[in-house]
Motif scaffolding. Structure first.
Motif, PDB file in Angstrom:
ATOM      1  N   THR A  15       0.678  -1.256   0.414  1.00 48.70           N
ATOM      2  CA  THR A  15      -0.242  -0.009  -0.078  1.00 48.70           C
ATOM      3  C   THR A  15       0.752   1.370   0.069  1.00 48.70           C
ATOM      4  OG1 THR A  15      -1.937  -1.189   1.269  1.00 48.70           O
ATOM      5  CG2 THR A  15      -1.738   1.489   1.381  1.00 48.70           C
ATOM      6  N   GLU A  16       1.605   1.055   0.715  1.00 52.73           N
ATOM      7  CA  GLU A  16       2.692   2.175   1.082  1.00 52.73           C
ATOM      8  C   GLU A  16       3.569   2.907  -0.239  1.00 52.73           C
ATOM      9  OE1 GLU A  16       4.490   5.776   1.660  1.00 52.73           O
ATOM     10  OE2 GLU A  16       3.080   4.819   2.628  1.00 52.73           O
ATOM     11  N   ARG A  17       4.207   1.930  -0.756  1.00 50.05           N
ATOM     12  CA  ARG A  17       4.599   1.909  -2.356  1.00 50.05           C
ATOM     13  C   ARG A  17       3.273   1.589  -3.301  1.00 50.05           C
ATOM     14  NH1 ARG A  17       8.353  -3.064  -1.111  1.00 50.05           N
ATOM     15  NH2 ARG A  17       9.986  -1.745  -0.040  1.00 50.05           N
ATOM     16  N   VAL A  18       2.573   1.367  -3.510  1.00 52.76           N
ATOM     17  CA  VAL A  18       1.479   2.546  -4.491  1.00 52.76           C
ATOM     18  C   VAL A  18       0.912   4.054  -3.883  1.00 52.76           C
ATOM     19  CG1 VAL A  18      -1.400   2.364  -4.923  1.00 52.76           C
ATOM     20  CG2 VAL A  18      -0.024  -0.123  -4.312  1.00 52.76           C
ATOM     21  N   ARG A  19       1.274   4.128  -2.617  1.00 52.24           N
ATOM     22  CA  ARG A  19       1.318   5.432  -2.297  1.00 52.24           C
ATOM     23  C   ARG A  19       2.346   6.307  -2.859  1.00 52.24           C
ATOM     24  NH1 ARG A  19       1.960   9.556   0.488  1.00 52.24           N
ATOM     25  NH2 ARG A  19       3.927   8.544   2.187  1.00 52.24           N
ATOM     26  N   ARG A  20       3.673   5.854  -3.167  1.00 52.86           N
ATOM     27  CA  ARG A  20       4.223   6.755  -3.910  1.00 52.86           C
ATOM     28  C   ARG A  20       4.256   6.303  -4.938  1.00 52.86           C
ATOM     29  NH1 ARG A  20       9.026   3.491  -0.005  1.00 52.86           N
ATOM     30  NH2 ARG A  20       8.900   4.654   2.261  1.00 52.86           N
ATOM     31  N   ASP A  21       3.899   5.469  -5.469  1.00 53.89           N
ATOM     32  CA  ASP A  21       3.751   5.492  -6.967  1.00 53.89           C
ATOM     33  C   ASP A  21       2.929   6.547  -7.899  1.00 53.89           C
ATOM     34  OD1 ASP A  21       6.300   3.389  -7.053  1.00 53.89           O
ATOM     35  OD2 ASP A  21       4.319   1.635  -7.217  1.00 53.89           O
ATOM     36  N   VAL A  22       1.912   7.081  -6.633  1.00 54.86           N
ATOM     37  CA  VAL A  22       1.086   7.562  -7.439  1.00 54.86           C
ATOM     38  C   VAL A  22       1.513   9.429  -7.076  1.00 54.86           C
ATOM     39  CG1 VAL A  22      -1.378   8.925  -6.689  1.00 54.86           C
ATOM     40  CG2 VAL A  22      -1.031   6.196  -6.221  1.00 54.86           C
ATOM     41  N   LEU A  23       2.198   9.603  -5.872  1.00 52.03           N
ATOM     42  CA  LEU A  23       3.233  10.674  -5.605  1.00 52.03           C
ATOM     43  C   LEU A  23       3.603  10.997  -7.142  1.00 52.03           C
ATOM     44  CD1 LEU A  23       3.648  10.299  -1.771  1.00 52.03           C
ATOM     45  CD2 LEU A  23       2.147  12.660  -3.258  1.00 52.03           C
ATOM     46  N   ALA A  24       4.797   9.538  -7.631  1.00 48.82           N
ATOM     47  CA  ALA A  24       5.420   9.940  -8.463  1.00 48.82           C
ATOM     48  C   ALA A  24       5.009  10.252  -9.573  1.00 48.82           C
ATOM     49  CB  ALA A  24       6.503   8.289  -8.462  1.00 48.82           C
ATOM     50  N   ARG A  25       3.982   9.979 -10.171  1.00 49.47           N
ATOM     51  CA  ARG A  25       3.161  10.445 -11.502  1.00 49.47           C
ATOM     52  C   ARG A  25       2.285  11.432 -11.379  1.00 49.47           C
ATOM     53  NH1 ARG A  25       0.220   5.176 -13.445  1.00 49.47           N
ATOM     54  NH2 ARG A  25       2.204   3.813 -13.883  1.00 49.47           N
ATOM     55  N   GLY A  26       2.606  12.159  -9.876  1.00 51.59           N
ATOM     56  CA  GLY A  26       2.078  13.629 -10.288  1.00 51.59           C
ATOM     57  C   GLY A  26       1.005  14.041  -9.371  1.00 51.59           C
ATOM     58  N   TYR A  27       0.391  12.476  -8.285  1.00 51.04           N
ATOM     59  CA  TYR A  27      -0.426  13.346  -7.945  1.00 51.04           C
ATOM     60  C   TYR A  27      -1.021  13.203  -6.708  1.00 51.04           C
ATOM     61  CZ  TYR A  27      -3.032  11.403 -11.924  1.00 51.04           C
ATOM     62  OH  TYR A  27      -3.759  11.067 -13.653  1.00 51.04           O
ATOM     63  N   ARG A  28      -1.826  13.950  -5.600  1.00 49.54           N
ATOM     64  CA  ARG A  28      -2.017  13.629  -4.457  1.00 49.54           C
ATOM     65  C   ARG A  28      -2.999  12.754  -3.867  1.00 49.54           C
ATOM     66  NH1 ARG A  28      -1.373  19.931  -2.933  1.00 49.54           N
ATOM     67  NH2 ARG A  28       0.758  20.417  -4.577  1.00 49.54           N
ATOM     68  N   PRO A  29      -2.552  11.553  -3.136  1.00 46.64           N
ATOM     69  CA  PRO A  29      -3.569  10.958  -2.688  1.00 46.64           C
ATOM     70  C   PRO A  29      -4.673  11.469  -2.017  1.00 46.64           C
ATOM     71  CG  PRO A  29      -0.826   9.665  -2.324  1.00 46.64           C
ATOM     72  CD  PRO A  29      -0.953  10.663  -3.140  1.00 46.64           C
ATOM     73  N   SER A  30      -4.048  12.396  -1.274  1.00 49.88           N
ATOM     74  CA  SER A  30      -5.299  12.774   0.074  1.00 49.88           C
ATOM     75  C   SER A  30      -6.636  13.729  -1.157  1.00 49.88           C
ATOM     76  CB  SER A  30      -4.459  13.884   0.478  1.00 49.88           C
ATOM     77  OG  SER A  30      -3.995  14.548   0.160  1.00 49.88           O
ATOM     78  N   ARG A  31      -6.080  13.747  -2.487  1.00 52.63           N
ATOM     79  CA  ARG A  31      -7.060  14.305  -3.308  1.00 52.63           C
ATOM     80  C   ARG A  31      -8.121  13.102  -4.001  1.00 52.63           C
ATOM     81  NH1 ARG A  31      -4.368  19.208  -5.773  1.00 52.63           N
ATOM     82  NH2 ARG A  31      -3.952  20.131  -3.656  1.00 52.63           N
TER      83      ARG A  31
END
Length: 131
Positions: free
Chosen positions: A32-48
């Motif tokens: 889950t943490e690595r998916v969150r990091r991958d989402v951030l790396a693509r320029g998205y903010r998970p909290s949004r």
């Protein structure tokens, strides 16, 4: 188990016994943490993101990818070429992550990086894809 729903026959792990809950919880938390990091790396903010249900499949495939990177849980048909299994798993993970990012509603509708006050207020009390 919910992982079987997403991974089906690809879920083969002699190293991990499903009855050992703490090991599964650790593996899922790490994925889950690595998916969150991958989402951030693509320029998205998970909290949004308005919800996290669409990210269950990417978490499952990220877990499978981590096993493939360690050479674990390689299906019998791929035993002769585990690197090909790793590449296949990596491609599937990126495809399901891309699909989740494209289909999940986002509070930052115009991708400007800012969220208006009414939209931010609507987020209150909603589950977020964060640790």
């Amino acid at each position: 188990h919910e992982l079987r729903q997403y991974l089906g026959d690809m879920l083969v792990s002699p190293e991990l016994d499903p009855r050992e809950g703490s090991q599964w919880l650790y593996e899922i938390a790490t994925a889950t943490e690595r998916v969150r990091r991958d989402v951030l790396a693509r320029g998205y903010r998970p909290s949004r993101f308005r919800g996290h249900d669409a990210f269950r499949e990417p978490v499952a495939f990220r877990l499978l990818l981590e096993w493939a990177e360690r050479g674990e849980s390689v299906p019998a048909v791929w035993q002769q070429d585990p690197r090909a299994w790793l590449e296949e798993t990596r491609e599937k993970y990126h495809a399901v992550l891309t699909s989740a990012l494209q289909t999940t509603r986002n509070y930052d509708a115009d991708e400007s990086g800012s969220v208006s006050k009414p939209v931010a207020a609507a987020k209150l009390g909603f589950a977020r894809l964060v640790r």
